[in-house]
Design an enzyme around this catalytic site. Structure first.
Site, PDB file in Angstrom:
ATOM      1  N   LEU A   1       0.826  -1.216   0.000  1.00  0.00           N
ATOM      2  CA  LEU A   1       0.000   0.000   0.000  1.00  0.00           C
ATOM      3  C   LEU A   1       0.854   1.257   0.000  1.00  0.00           C
ATOM      4  O   LEU A   1       0.410   2.317  -0.409  1.00  0.00           O
ATOM      5  CB  LEU A   1      -0.908   0.022   1.238  1.00  0.00           C
TER       6      LEU A   1
ATOM      7  N   PHE B   1      10.274   3.931   7.772  1.00  0.00           N
ATOM      8  CA  PHE B   1      10.882   2.778   8.445  1.00  0.00           C
ATOM      9  C   PHE B   1      10.354   1.426   8.009  1.00  0.00           C
ATOM     10  O   PHE B   1      10.591   0.429   8.672  1.00  0.00           O
ATOM     11  CB  PHE B   1      10.750   2.937   9.963  1.00  0.00           C
ATOM     12  N   GLY B   2       9.631   1.395   6.916  1.00  0.00           N
ATOM     13  CA  GLY B   2       9.161   0.100   6.451  1.00  0.00           C
ATOM     14  C   GLY B   2       8.040   0.231   5.465  1.00  0.00           C
ATOM     15  O   GLY B   2       7.763   1.327   4.976  1.00  0.00           O
TER      16      GLY B   2
ATOM     17  N   ALA C   1      -7.237   1.925   5.401  1.00  0.00           N
ATOM     18  CA  ALA C   1      -7.845   3.153   4.879  1.00  0.00           C
ATOM     19  C   ALA C   1      -7.865   3.057   3.360  1.00  0.00           C
ATOM     20  O   ALA C   1      -6.866   3.337   2.690  1.00  0.00           O
ATOM     21  CB  ALA C   1      -7.052   4.369   5.347  1.00  0.00           C
TER      22      ALA C   1
ATOM     23  N   ASP D   1       1.973  16.168  14.934  1.00  0.00           N
ATOM     24  CA  ASP D   1       2.491  15.945  13.582  1.00  0.00           C
ATOM     25  C   ASP D   1       1.349  15.767  12.591  1.00  0.00           C
ATOM     26  O   ASP D   1       1.369  14.869  11.759  1.00  0.00           O
ATOM     27  CB  ASP D   1       3.424  14.739  13.552  1.00  0.00           C
TER      28      ASP D   1
ATOM     29  N   LYS E   1      -0.409  16.553   9.448  1.00  0.00           N
ATOM     30  CA  LYS E   1      -0.113  17.110   8.117  1.00  0.00           C
ATOM     31  C   LYS E   1      -0.816  16.200   7.121  1.00  0.00           C
ATOM     32  O   LYS E   1      -1.180  15.069   7.459  1.00  0.00           O
ATOM     33  CB  LYS E   1       1.400  17.149   7.881  1.00  0.00           C
TER      34      LYS E   1
ATOM     35  N   ASN F   1      -0.288  12.461   6.927  1.00  0.00           N
ATOM     36  CA  ASN F   1      -0.707  11.629   8.052  1.00  0.00           C
ATOM     37  C   ASN F   1      -2.223  11.529   8.156  1.00  0.00           C
ATOM     38  O   ASN F   1      -2.751  11.051   9.154  1.00  0.00           O
ATOM     39  CB  ASN F   1      -0.162  12.180   9.376  1.00  0.00           C
TER      40      ASN F   1
ATOM     41  N   ASP G   1      -0.554   7.710  12.190  1.00  0.00           N
ATOM     42  CA  ASP G   1       0.823   8.012  12.532  1.00  0.00           C
ATOM     43  C   ASP G   1       0.974   8.828  13.802  1.00  0.00           C
ATOM     44  O   ASP G   1       1.075  10.062  13.767  1.00  0.00           O
ATOM     45  CB  ASP G   1       1.506   8.743  11.358  1.00  0.00           C
TER      46      ASP G   1
ATOM     47  N   THR H   1       6.766  18.818  11.535  1.00  0.00           N
ATOM     48  CA  THR H   1       7.226  19.209  10.208  1.00  0.00           C
ATOM     49  C   THR H   1       7.157  20.725  10.105  1.00  0.00           C
ATOM     50  O   THR H   1       6.178  21.328  10.490  1.00  0.00           O
ATOM     51  CB  THR H   1       6.324  18.557   9.145  1.00  0.00           C
TER      52      THR H   1
HETATM   53  P1  AMP Z   1       3.730   5.164   6.744  1.00  0.00           P
HETATM   54  O1  AMP Z   1       4.848   4.217   6.937  1.00  0.00           O
HETATM   55  O2  AMP Z   1       2.739   5.157   7.863  1.00  0.00           O
HETATM   56  O3  AMP Z   1       4.180   6.549   6.354  1.00  0.00           O
HETATM   57  O4  AMP Z   1       2.895   4.618   5.487  1.00  0.00           O
HETATM   58  C1  AMP Z   1       3.394   4.623   4.186  1.00  0.00           C
HETATM   59  C2  AMP Z   1       2.244   4.704   3.194  1.00  0.00           C
HETATM   60  O5  AMP Z   1       1.429   3.541   3.248  1.00  0.00           O
HETATM   61  C3  AMP Z   1       1.274   5.842   3.485  1.00  0.00           C
HETATM   62  O6  AMP Z   1       1.715   7.013   2.910  1.00  0.00           O
HETATM   63  C4  AMP Z   1      -0.033   5.344   2.898  1.00  0.00           C
HETATM   64  O7  AMP Z   1      -0.102   5.630   1.528  1.00  0.00           O
HETATM   65  C5  AMP Z   1       0.048   3.846   3.091  1.00  0.00           C
HETATM   66  N1  AMP Z   1      -0.647   3.450   4.315  1.00  0.00           N
HETATM   67  C6  AMP Z   1      -0.178   3.497   5.573  1.00  0.00           C
HETATM   68  N2  AMP Z   1      -1.077   3.062   6.461  1.00  0.00           N
HETATM   69  C7  AMP Z   1      -2.167   2.724   5.742  1.00  0.00           C
HETATM   70  C8  AMP Z   1      -3.458   2.200   6.083  1.00  0.00           C
HETATM   71  N3  AMP Z   1      -3.770   1.944   7.337  1.00  0.00           N
HETATM   72  N4  AMP Z   1      -4.332   1.986   5.085  1.00  0.00           N
HETATM   73  C9  AMP Z   1      -3.997   2.260   3.806  1.00  0.00           C
HETATM   74  N5  AMP Z   1      -2.812   2.755   3.414  1.00  0.00           N
HETATM   75  C10 AMP Z   1      -1.897   2.985   4.365  1.00  0.00           C
END
Ligand code: AMP
Length: 282
Positions: free
Chosen positions: A25, A30-31, A99, A142, A144, A147, A160, A177
């Site tokens: 997704l 960090f991952g 989401a 945070d 923005k 998030n 986040d 930020t």
């Molecule tokens: P993050 O590591 O939380 O910044 O997530 C990286 C990307 O994954 C985000 O920018 C979203 O596009 C997607 N993402 C993160 N969490 C979700 C979620 N719960 N449902 C759908 N997409 C997500």
């Protein structure tokens, strides 16, 4: 370190075997995040995979634990649920609410700016989610567009909680930020819940104009504009006087004089434009 990221009171000991993994997704600092389905119930979730090595490298284990503890304790229709977590030798897995609509940021970039109705609906959702968080003594710090995620019905979800903090006292750490930072954070002064109210003003502006209000060529210039509250409203796109009034009442240097969350909900622009069926938890 790894033992520090163990669940204290596990309801169920989840493992990777409990999930069918689907498409990626997104990728964070960090991952990666994957679509996943719990094998027994077929319940769809987002699985965030974080490498322990990365967390160790940046010494972020306290922050991650805090994020996990805060997010699991929050239950609000506009706050992304964290259902649980587990880990193996190399990775930590966060079981998150999925989401379906992805990032609000993407929608904003696609359309350039949002309509007043859309913007007001998102601001009302955010205000209610923040009122709930503040009641639980959580400051997000945070907020923005990156998030903010959207579910399948377009309902906004705050995600986040990496920088959020649970505290009753004034905080001193500089974080967040740049464009979204309140003056007291730029100055590294003590700050409290009112930093999130400032951010609502920034977001409201960005939703309506497509760019944050204090954007500049350099960080130094953004700092200066924030400190001066160098706020101006371009003539295009056309934005109502009520929206500008709300923004001006939130982007106030003296944090004690910013509009309260309750007063945001009572503001004529919100009352006139926000679609409460999309936001209200009541
Ligand atoms: P993050 O590591 O939380 O910044 O997530 C990286 C990307 O994954 C985000 O920018 C979203 O596009 C997607 N993402 C993160 N969490 C979700 C979620 N719960 N449902 C759908 N997409 C997500």
């Amino acid at each position: 370190m790894t033992s520090q990221i163990q669940q204290r009171k596990p309801k169920k000991q989840w493992s990777l075997q409990d999930f069918e993994i689907g498409k990626p997704l997104g990728k964070g600092k960090f991952g990666r995040v994957y679509l996943a389905r719990e094998a027994k119930s077929k319940y769809i979730v987002a699985l965030k995979v974080i490498f322990k090595e990365q967390i160790e490298k940046y010494q972020l284990h306290h922050q991650l634990r805090r994020e996990m503890e805060i997010q699991t304790s929050l239950r609000h229709p506009n706050v992304l649920r964290l259902y649980g977590w587990f880990h193996d030798d190399e990775r930590i897995y966060l079981i998150l609410e999925y989401a379906h609509g992805g990032e609000l940021y993407r929608e904003l970039r696609k359309t350039g700016h949002l309509s007043e109705k859309q913007a007001a609906t998102y601001i009302a959702s955010l205000t209610q989610a923040l009122a709930y968080c503040h009641e639980k003594h959580v400051i997000h710090r945070d907020i923005k567009p990156e998030n903010l995620l959207l579910d399948h019905e377009g309902r906004l979800k705050i995600a986040d909680f990496g920088w959020s903090v649970q505290s009753r006292s004034k905080r001193h750490t500089m974080c967040g930020t740049l464009d979204y930072l309140a003056p007291e954070m730029v100055e590294n002064k003590a700050h409290d819940y009112a930093v999130d109210n400032w951010t609502l003003g920034i977001l409201c502006y960005e939703f309506l104009y497509g760019v944050p209000p204090f954007e500049a060529e350099s960080q130094k210039e953004t700092f200066r504009r924030i400190m001066k509250v160098d706020l101006s409203f371009p003539s295009t796109p056309q934005v109502s006087a009520e929206a500008k009034d709300l923004i001006s009442r939130l982007l106030v240097k003296d944090s004690s004089k910013r509009l309260s969350l309750q007063k945001i909900m009572d503001h004529p622009w919100i009352i006139k434009n926000a679609d409460c069926t999309c936001t209200c938890s009541k």
